[in-house]
Write an enzyme that holds these catalytic residues in place. Structure first.
Site, short mmCIF file in Angstrom:
data_model
loop_
_atom_site.label_atom_id
_atom_site.label_comp_id
_atom_site.label_asym_id
_atom_site.label_seq_id
_atom_site.Cartn_x
_atom_site.Cartn_y
_atom_site.Cartn_z
N LYS A 283 0.82 -1.22 0.00
CA LYS A 283 0.00 0.00 0.00
C LYS A 283 0.85 1.27 0.00
O LYS A 283 0.39 2.32 -0.40
CB LYS A 283 -0.98 -0.02 1.17
CG LYS A 283 -2.04 -1.11 0.96
CD LYS A 283 -3.17 -1.03 1.93
CE LYS A 283 -4.32 -1.95 1.53
NZ LYS A 283 -4.03 -3.38 1.71
C1 LIG Z 1 -4.67 -4.43 1.18
C2 LIG Z 1 -3.94 -5.73 1.10
C3 LIG Z 1 -4.32 -6.75 0.20
C4 LIG Z 1 -5.55 -6.63 -0.68
O1 LIG Z 1 -5.41 -5.63 -1.66
P1 LIG Z 1 -6.69 -5.05 -2.42
O2 LIG Z 1 -6.19 -3.96 -3.27
O3 LIG Z 1 -7.63 -4.58 -1.34
O4 LIG Z 1 -7.28 -6.17 -3.18
C5 LIG Z 1 -3.54 -7.88 0.14
N1 LIG Z 1 -2.46 -8.05 0.93
C6 LIG Z 1 -2.06 -7.11 1.82
C7 LIG Z 1 -0.87 -7.36 2.65
C8 LIG Z 1 -2.78 -5.92 1.92
O5 LIG Z 1 -2.38 -4.98 2.80
#
Ligand SMILES: *Cc1c(COP(=O)(O)O)cnc(C)c1O
Length: 468
Positions: free
Chosen positions: A112
């Site tokens: 993220k």
């Molecule tokens: C947010 C997240 C996901 C999922 O991603 P999306 O974009 O919501 O599908 C998967 N793995 C981790 C570690 C995350 O923080």
């Protein structure tokens, strides 16, 4: 570039407006009116660019003439300077055809950071330019919160309120949020689950008078800037691997809100040679039920060892449905479909829509036991520890490789988090406690600050209202 709503009832917006608004007035999500497309020759020119230069080339048309190129390049440069790996998104070969794209070298150890470092710098630029103050309110199942705080805390014109489900995020995740003592950061632990937090943030959007005239901005993955930033690493990884039209690659993506994998879908639409996209979910399997049985219906949330994917409804799924309907020239049907879903908690799409979706997507659901086994076996084979989300993607790719859809292409699993963020899961998989990278060594000893509130909308609004 102009942005339109997936429900088609709101007016067109500029890039800046789409970013600062988040959700459209008609309840839809913003998507670019057109997509830039890259030919095979274009791709050859991009193949050897640095991550930041590639970012600029892939995304400049989405921004258009709203930011001077030199300033835009500075924003990009700043957004990736806090990554601890020189390649930013290193690609690791596992065996002949399998690769891991490591997206956890940012400041909060999850993918993220790729989007939220960028969004923070972008907001900072727009707010300074407009001399405007905003309130960021976000819900997190763990990773978004810390990434949003790290991305936006230097933005003096923003106050940041992050709601997380009390006692439902890992200790490392919590401390990554609550030990940031900056005066513009407020952490609120809600006595409820992630969906409760997300639902309350949505309601606050609809009635913002409690913010005393300040605008509320969304930093969750409905914000277009996040999707846009994520498109880049699909290009980066595929081009590094030598992908061409005759030699496409597939991706396995651990999926919750469908933001990450939707970025991969857009990369494919923009001309990147991507063959298949594997949706890898934990036991919260709404997407697998949809792909396999045209059953997109809400079930009870299941708590799992991959909490960032504990989601009943995937917000960005609407964007993909819109694109597919548009390809079939029936995008006008989407608003009704989504409104239906809001009433009934379930939807079915036309047969031709599902067929089209299945040309690109496959979906696999991996339960906790399989996830633990995968972490364990992977460690035995490679001496490397997978975080539980990444393990879901790795096992999904292995299942796909046994299927008749697999044609010996390279397959890249997206590693979305560092294992040290989820030590409980790693220990349950029979491995030792993973250690944090040096730059976070003292995290667990730092002072924390948070407020614990009931899952009551009025209580939370009053609390926030006193602080803005
Ligand atoms: C947010 C997240 C996901 C999922 O991603 P999306 O974009 O919501 O599908 C998967 N793995 C981790 C570690 C995350 O923080």
């Amino acid at each position: 570039m102009k942005y339109i709503s997936t429900r088609l009832k709101s007016s067109k917006k500029t890039f800046e407006e789409a970013i600062l608004q988040g959700l459209a007035d008609d309840g839809g999500l913003y998507v670019p009116e057109t997509l830039p497309v890259f030919s095979s020759q274009d791709l050859e020119k991009l193949r050897h660019l640095s991550y930041e230069d590639l970012f600029f080339e892939i995304t400049k048309d989405f921004v258009g003439d709203e930011i001077y190129h030199k300033i835009y390049r500075d924003i990009i440069q700043k957004s990736y300077k806090n990554f601890s790996h020189p390649a930013i998104a290193p690609l690791k070969q596992l065996n002949q055809n399998e690769f891991l794209l490591e997206l956890f070298h940012g400041p909060t150890l999850a993918f993220k950071d790729f989007a939220l470092q960028f969004l923070g710098n972008l907001l900072n630029y727009f707010l300074q330019k407009n001399n405007e103050k905003i309130v960021i309110i976000g819900a997190t199942s763990g990773d978004t919160g810390s990434a949003a705080i790290q991305g936006c805390m230097a933005c003096d014109n923003a106050q940041i309120f992050i709601l997380h489900p009390h006692n439902k995020v890992s200790e490392v995740q919590r401390k990554q949020m609550t030990t940031i003592l900056a005066p513009n950061v407020v952490n609120i632990a809600i006595k409820g689950n992630f969906d409760d937090c997300q639902a309350m943030v949505k309601k606050m959007f609809a009635s913002q008078e409690f913010l005393k005239g300040k605008k509320m901005v969304a930093v969750n993955s409905i914000n277009w800037a996040r999707i846009m930033a994520q498109i880049v690493y699909y290009f980066y990884a595929s081009l590094r691997l030598g992908a061409t039209r005759f030699n496409p690659v597939s991706f396995s993506v651990p999926t919750g809100n469908f933001g990450d994998i939707y970025a991969g879908f857009l990369a494919k639409k923009m001309g990147l040679p991507v063959k298949r996209l594997l949706i890898a979910t934990n036991s919260n399997d709404i997407l697998t039920r949809f792909i396999n049985n045209n059953d997109y219906s809400k079930h009870e949330m299941i708590e799992t060892i991959s909490p960032s994917m504990n989601i009943q409804v995937s917000s960005n799924f609407e964007r993909m449905l819109f694109d597919i309907h548009r390809e079939l020239k029936k995008e006008k049907n989407l608003a009704n479909l989504m409104q239906d879903f809001e009433f009934k908690g379930a939807l079915k799409v036309d047969k031709d829509v599902l067929t089209k979706i299945k040309e690109t997507f496959s979906s696999y659901t991996i339960n906790d036991q399989e996830t633990k086994n995968t972490i364990h076996q992977f460690y035995q084979k490679t001496s490397e520890t997978l975080d539980p989300h990444t393990a879901v993607a790795v096992l999904a790719s292995q299942k796909f490789m046994q299927s008749s859809d697999y044609e010996k292409e390279y397959i890249i699993s997206i590693a979305t988090a560092h294992p040290a963020k989820f030590p409980e899961a790693i220990v349950q998989a029979g491995l030792g406690q993973p250690s944090l990278p040096i730059f976070l060594k003292d995290l667990l000893d730092k002072e924390e600050r948070m407020d614990i509130l009931d899952k009551d909308l009025e209580t939370i609004k009053t609390f926030i209202s006193h602080k803005v």
